[in-house]
Scaffold this motif. Structure first.
Motif, mmCIF file in Angstrom:
data_model
loop_
_atom_site.group_PDB
_atom_site.id
_atom_site.type_symbol
_atom_site.label_atom_id
_atom_site.label_comp_id
_atom_site.label_asym_id
_atom_site.label_seq_id
_atom_site.Cartn_x
_atom_site.Cartn_y
_atom_site.Cartn_z
ATOM 1 N N MET A 46 80.892 -8.252 30.275
ATOM 2 C CA MET A 46 79.971 -9.157 29.593
ATOM 3 C C MET A 46 79.416 -8.487 28.335
ATOM 4 N N PRO A 47 79.171 -9.278 27.285
ATOM 5 C CA PRO A 47 78.606 -8.706 26.064
ATOM 6 C C PRO A 47 77.130 -8.350 26.253
ATOM 7 N N ASP A 48 76.680 -7.393 25.488
ATOM 8 C CA ASP A 48 75.275 -7.001 25.457
ATOM 9 C C ASP A 48 74.671 -7.673 24.225
ATOM 10 N N SER A 49 73.726 -8.591 24.410
ATOM 11 C CA SER A 49 73.197 -9.372 23.292
ATOM 12 C C SER A 49 72.482 -8.496 22.258
ATOM 13 N N ARG A 50 71.845 -7.423 22.690
ATOM 14 C CA ARG A 50 71.172 -6.521 21.744
ATOM 15 C C ARG A 50 72.207 -5.838 20.850
ATOM 16 N N ARG A 51 73.276 -5.351 21.455
ATOM 17 C CA ARG A 51 74.332 -4.714 20.666
ATOM 18 C C ARG A 51 75.056 -5.721 19.786
ATOM 19 N N HIS A 52 75.240 -6.944 20.293
ATOM 20 C CA HIS A 52 75.894 -7.981 19.489
ATOM 21 C C HIS A 52 75.110 -8.213 18.197
ATOM 22 N N ALA A 53 73.796 -8.271 18.295
ATOM 23 C CA ALA A 53 72.957 -8.466 17.105
ATOM 24 C C ALA A 53 73.138 -7.302 16.120
ATOM 25 N N ILE A 54 73.245 -6.094 16.637
ATOM 26 C CA ILE A 54 73.465 -4.923 15.778
ATOM 27 C C ILE A 54 74.816 -5.027 15.070
ATOM 28 N N TYR A 55 75.853 -5.422 15.813
ATOM 29 C CA TYR A 55 77.186 -5.571 15.211
ATOM 30 C C TYR A 55 77.185 -6.684 14.160
ATOM 31 N N GLN A 56 76.491 -7.786 14.429
ATOM 32 C CA GLN A 56 76.423 -8.885 13.468
ATOM 33 C C GLN A 56 75.739 -8.428 12.177
ATOM 34 N N ALA A 57 74.646 -7.685 12.310
ATOM 35 C CA ALA A 57 73.951 -7.176 11.124
ATOM 36 C C ALA A 57 74.853 -6.216 10.344
ATOM 37 N N ALA A 58 75.595 -5.379 11.043
ATOM 38 C CA ALA A 58 76.509 -4.446 10.386
ATOM 39 C C ALA A 58 77.624 -5.203 9.663
ATOM 40 N N MET A 59 78.127 -6.269 10.269
ATOM 41 C CA MET A 59 79.186 -7.052 9.638
ATOM 42 C C MET A 59 78.654 -7.731 8.365
ATOM 43 N N GLU A 60 77.436 -8.239 8.417
ATOM 44 C CA GLU A 60 76.844 -8.862 7.238
ATOM 45 C C GLU A 60 76.625 -7.818 6.138
ATOM 46 N N ARG A 61 76.155 -6.642 6.511
ATOM 47 C CA ARG A 61 75.964 -5.563 5.538
ATOM 48 C C ARG A 61 77.307 -5.186 4.903
ATOM 49 N N GLN A 62 78.345 -5.093 5.702
ATOM 50 C CA GLN A 62 79.684 -4.765 5.192
ATOM 51 C C GLN A 62 80.182 -5.846 4.246
ATOM 52 N N ARG A 63 79.930 -7.112 4.592
ATOM 53 C CA ARG A 63 80.350 -8.212 3.717
ATOM 54 C C ARG A 63 79.661 -8.115 2.363
ATOM 55 N N ARG A 64 78.353 -7.838 2.361
ATOM 56 C CA ARG A 64 77.612 -7.712 1.104
ATOM 57 C C ARG A 64 78.125 -6.531 0.275
ATOM 58 N N LEU A 65 78.373 -5.388 0.923
ATOM 59 C CA LEU A 65 78.897 -4.228 0.218
ATOM 60 C C LEU A 65 80.271 -4.521 -0.379
ATOM 61 N N TYR A 66 81.122 -5.175 0.386
ATOM 62 C CA TYR A 66 82.457 -5.527 -0.087
ATOM 63 C C TYR A 66 82.377 -6.420 -1.319
ATOM 64 N N GLU A 67 81.505 -7.433 -1.244
ATOM 65 C CA GLU A 67 81.371 -8.345 -2.380
ATOM 66 C C GLU A 67 80.809 -7.641 -3.611
ATOM 67 N N THR A 68 79.973 -6.652 -3.403
ATOM 68 C CA THR A 68 79.431 -5.873 -4.519
ATOM 69 C C THR A 68 80.521 -5.053 -5.188
ATOM 70 N N VAL A 69 81.390 -4.461 -4.399
ATOM 71 C CA VAL A 69 82.437 -3.583 -4.931
ATOM 72 C C VAL A 69 83.650 -4.367 -5.411
ATOM 73 N N VAL A 70 84.125 -5.317 -4.622
ATOM 74 C CA VAL A 70 85.374 -6.008 -4.907
ATOM 75 C C VAL A 70 85.141 -7.381 -5.528
ATOM 76 N N GLY A 71 84.077 -8.042 -5.161
ATOM 77 C CA GLY A 71 83.807 -9.402 -5.602
ATOM 78 C C GLY A 71 83.895 -10.348 -4.426
ATOM 79 N N PRO A 72 83.373 -11.562 -4.594
ATOM 80 C CA PRO A 72 83.395 -12.516 -3.475
ATOM 81 C C PRO A 72 84.823 -12.937 -3.122
ATOM 82 N N ARG A 73 84.990 -13.251 -1.856
ATOM 83 C CA ARG A 73 86.295 -13.741 -1.385
ATOM 84 C C ARG A 73 86.537 -15.133 -1.961
ATOM 85 N N LEU A 74 87.782 -15.423 -2.278
ATOM 86 C CA LEU A 74 88.124 -16.717 -2.861
ATOM 87 C C LEU A 74 88.332 -17.786 -1.816
ATOM 88 N N SER A 75 88.622 -17.408 -0.581
ATOM 89 C CA SER A 75 88.880 -18.414 0.444
ATOM 90 C C SER A 75 87.751 -18.518 1.413
#
Length: 75
Positions: A46-75
């Motif tokens: 079973m997933p751990d909801s506390r850890r899931h929230a941490i992973y979601q925040a990390a994924m959002e942070r990674q998306r923002r960093l990627y868009e800063t370096v590479v630019g927004p995704r076209l699709s």
């Protein structure tokens, strides 16, 4: 870790060599042979909801960093 990252329960394979079983099943399918009975399911993780929230925040942070370096995704 995967269950928490995805936020969904994950059933482990009961097969010790699941990759080899998968390759064998694909081979049987390609040959037109009947599939063997499914392997019994393994332990449910079973997933751990506390850890899931941490992973979601990390994924959002990674998306923002990627868009800063590479630019927004076209699709």
């Amino acid at each position: 870790m995967i269950a928490s990252a995805l936020g969904t329960p994950v059933t482990l394979s009961s097969e010790a060599e699941a990759s080899i079983r998968g390759a064998a099943l694909l081979t049987l399918q390609a040959l037109g042979a009947p599939a063997p009975p499914p392997a019994p399911a393994g332990r449910l993780v079973m997933p751990d909801s506390r850890r899931h929230a941490i992973y979601q925040a990390a994924m959002e942070r990674q998306r923002r960093l990627y868009e800063t370096v590479v630019g927004p995704r076209l699709s």
